[in-house]
Motif scaffolding. Sequence first.
Motif, mmCIF file in Angstrom:
data_model
loop_
_atom_site.group_PDB
_atom_site.id
_atom_site.type_symbol
_atom_site.label_atom_id
_atom_site.label_comp_id
_atom_site.label_asym_id
_atom_site.label_seq_id
_atom_site.Cartn_x
_atom_site.Cartn_y
_atom_site.Cartn_z
ATOM 1 N N ASP A 1 0.823 -1.211 0.000
ATOM 2 C CA ASP A 1 0.000 0.000 0.000
ATOM 3 C C ASP A 1 0.858 1.262 0.000
ATOM 4 N N GLU A 2 1.968 1.243 0.739
ATOM 5 C CA GLU A 2 2.844 2.413 0.793
ATOM 6 C C GLU A 2 3.449 2.706 -0.583
ATOM 7 N N ALA A 3 3.905 1.655 -1.257
ATOM 8 C CA ALA A 3 4.496 1.844 -2.586
ATOM 9 C C ALA A 3 3.430 2.273 -3.591
ATOM 10 N N LYS A 4 2.231 1.710 -3.495
ATOM 11 C CA LYS A 4 1.127 2.115 -4.376
ATOM 12 C C LYS A 4 0.825 3.594 -4.199
ATOM 13 N N GLY A 5 0.970 4.067 -2.969
ATOM 14 C CA GLY A 5 0.712 5.470 -2.670
ATOM 15 C C GLY A 5 1.797 6.410 -3.151
ATOM 16 N N GLY A 6 2.862 5.864 -3.709
ATOM 17 C CA GLY A 6 3.925 6.704 -4.267
ATOM 18 C C GLY A 6 5.141 6.872 -3.382
ATOM 19 N N LYS A 7 5.215 6.145 -2.270
ATOM 20 C CA LYS A 7 6.392 6.256 -1.411
ATOM 21 C C LYS A 7 7.592 5.652 -2.139
ATOM 22 N N ASP A 8 8.652 6.429 -2.248
ATOM 23 C CA ASP A 8 9.852 6.004 -2.973
ATOM 24 C C ASP A 8 10.632 4.969 -2.175
ATOM 25 N N PHE A 9 11.203 4.020 -2.909
ATOM 26 C CA PHE A 9 11.986 2.976 -2.259
ATOM 27 C C PHE A 9 13.136 2.551 -3.149
ATOM 28 N N ILE A 10 14.060 1.809 -2.541
ATOM 29 C CA ILE A 10 15.217 1.253 -3.245
ATOM 30 C C ILE A 10 15.225 -0.239 -2.971
ATOM 31 N N LEU A 11 15.402 -1.029 -4.012
ATOM 32 C CA LEU A 11 15.619 -2.468 -3.852
ATOM 33 C C LEU A 11 17.101 -2.721 -4.050
ATOM 34 N N GLN A 12 17.696 -3.390 -3.055
ATOM 35 C CA GLN A 12 19.134 -3.649 -3.125
ATOM 36 C C GLN A 12 19.400 -5.136 -2.988
ATOM 37 N N GLU A 13 20.392 -5.582 -3.723
ATOM 38 C CA GLU A 13 20.861 -6.947 -3.587
ATOM 39 C C GLU A 13 21.674 -7.011 -2.297
ATOM 40 N N SER A 14 21.371 -8.002 -1.458
ATOM 41 C CA SER A 14 22.093 -8.137 -0.187
ATOM 42 C C SER A 14 23.560 -8.411 -0.463
ATOM 43 N N GLY A 15 24.372 -7.986 0.430
ATOM 44 C CA GLY A 15 25.820 -8.172 0.293
ATOM 45 C C GLY A 15 26.523 -6.897 0.698
ATOM 46 N N LEU A 16 27.823 -6.953 0.664
ATOM 47 C CA LEU A 16 28.606 -5.781 1.014
ATOM 48 C C LEU A 16 29.455 -5.358 -0.165
ATOM 49 N N PRO A 17 29.338 -4.195 -0.634
ATOM 50 C CA PRO A 17 28.287 -3.236 -0.332
ATOM 51 C C PRO A 17 26.989 -3.653 -1.034
ATOM 52 N N PRO A 18 25.826 -3.261 -0.501
ATOM 53 C CA PRO A 18 24.570 -3.593 -1.170
ATOM 54 C C PRO A 18 24.516 -2.916 -2.545
ATOM 55 N N LYS A 19 23.986 -3.624 -3.532
ATOM 56 C CA LYS A 19 23.948 -3.092 -4.901
ATOM 57 C C LYS A 19 22.522 -2.736 -5.293
ATOM 58 N N ASP A 20 22.315 -1.493 -5.692
ATOM 59 C CA ASP A 20 21.013 -1.002 -6.138
ATOM 60 C C ASP A 20 20.659 -1.693 -7.460
ATOM 61 N N LEU A 21 19.397 -2.103 -7.605
ATOM 62 C CA LEU A 21 18.983 -2.820 -8.814
ATOM 63 C C LEU A 21 18.424 -1.916 -9.914
ATOM 64 N N VAL A 22 18.229 -0.637 -9.655
ATOM 65 C CA VAL A 22 17.654 0.256 -10.662
ATOM 66 C C VAL A 22 18.462 0.274 -11.962
ATOM 67 N N PRO A 23 19.794 0.333 -11.923
ATOM 68 C CA PRO A 23 20.527 0.341 -13.197
ATOM 69 C C PRO A 23 20.296 -0.915 -14.042
ATOM 70 N N ASP A 24 19.888 -2.011 -13.402
ATOM 71 C CA ASP A 24 19.684 -3.281 -14.112
ATOM 72 C C ASP A 24 18.208 -3.603 -14.310
ATOM 73 N N ILE A 25 17.342 -2.615 -14.213
ATOM 74 C CA ILE A 25 15.898 -2.842 -14.207
ATOM 75 C C ILE A 25 15.388 -3.501 -15.493
ATOM 76 N N ASP A 26 16.071 -3.328 -16.613
ATOM 77 C CA ASP A 26 15.619 -3.920 -17.875
ATOM 78 C C ASP A 26 16.315 -5.245 -18.201
ATOM 79 N N GLN A 27 17.217 -5.692 -17.342
ATOM 80 C CA GLN A 27 17.859 -6.996 -17.550
ATOM 81 C C GLN A 27 16.923 -8.097 -17.052
ATOM 82 N N THR A 28 17.138 -9.307 -17.541
ATOM 83 C CA THR A 28 16.314 -10.419 -17.068
ATOM 84 C C THR A 28 16.782 -10.869 -15.692
ATOM 85 N N ILE A 29 15.871 -11.537 -14.992
ATOM 86 C CA ILE A 29 16.202 -12.065 -13.669
ATOM 87 C C ILE A 29 17.327 -13.080 -13.793
ATOM 88 N N GLU A 30 17.278 -13.860 -14.858
ATOM 89 C CA GLU A 30 18.320 -14.862 -15.093
ATOM 90 C C GLU A 30 19.675 -14.196 -15.361
#
Length: 165
Positions: free
Chosen positions: A121-150
């Motif tokens: 509900d929060e994201a539907k309402g427009g609250k901004d978020f970041i999805l990061q791959e766990s690890g050190l340092p965590p890696k933001d997934l936005v640059p890879d948003i058009d790549q396949t999951i595989e």
Amino acid sequence: KKTRGKMSEEKHLQAARRASLEDISPASEGKMEDDDQEVQVLEPPTENGKPRAIEAKEPAEAKEEAKPSLLDELLAMELGEEPAKGARVMIRTPDGKRNVRRFDPSQTVKSIYAHFVQSSDEAKGGKDFILQESGLPPKDLVPDIDQTIEARNLSGAALTLRWKE
């Protein structure tokens, strides 16, 4: 020379026209550029003799509809049924909850974002978020948003969600 304050408006306009015609450089004399694209037809003057203001027409490219925002695109994205087998992805939220789903490995990372937006509900309402791959340092997934999951090797991944402030 007369000063501007002593000239009538009409004489001042005539002087400006003459000056603009005299400002032709020797290098450009005799050469005419094809600038018909920039010609604008003015409306006839009003009763008081002053020109009427008109709005400039927009170029064809500007008339294209605005692209939907990423949030609108994610909300409208059709994910289909969760496959029985596929790439399992877990999203860990700041409140400690876990959101787990399987995806077809040929789907893009954008599908993971769409799943989260559609289920929060929060994201539907427009609250901004970041999805990061766990690890050190965590890696933001936005640059890879058009790549396949595989291609991003996200099968079995534990992603961390961070709300932007």
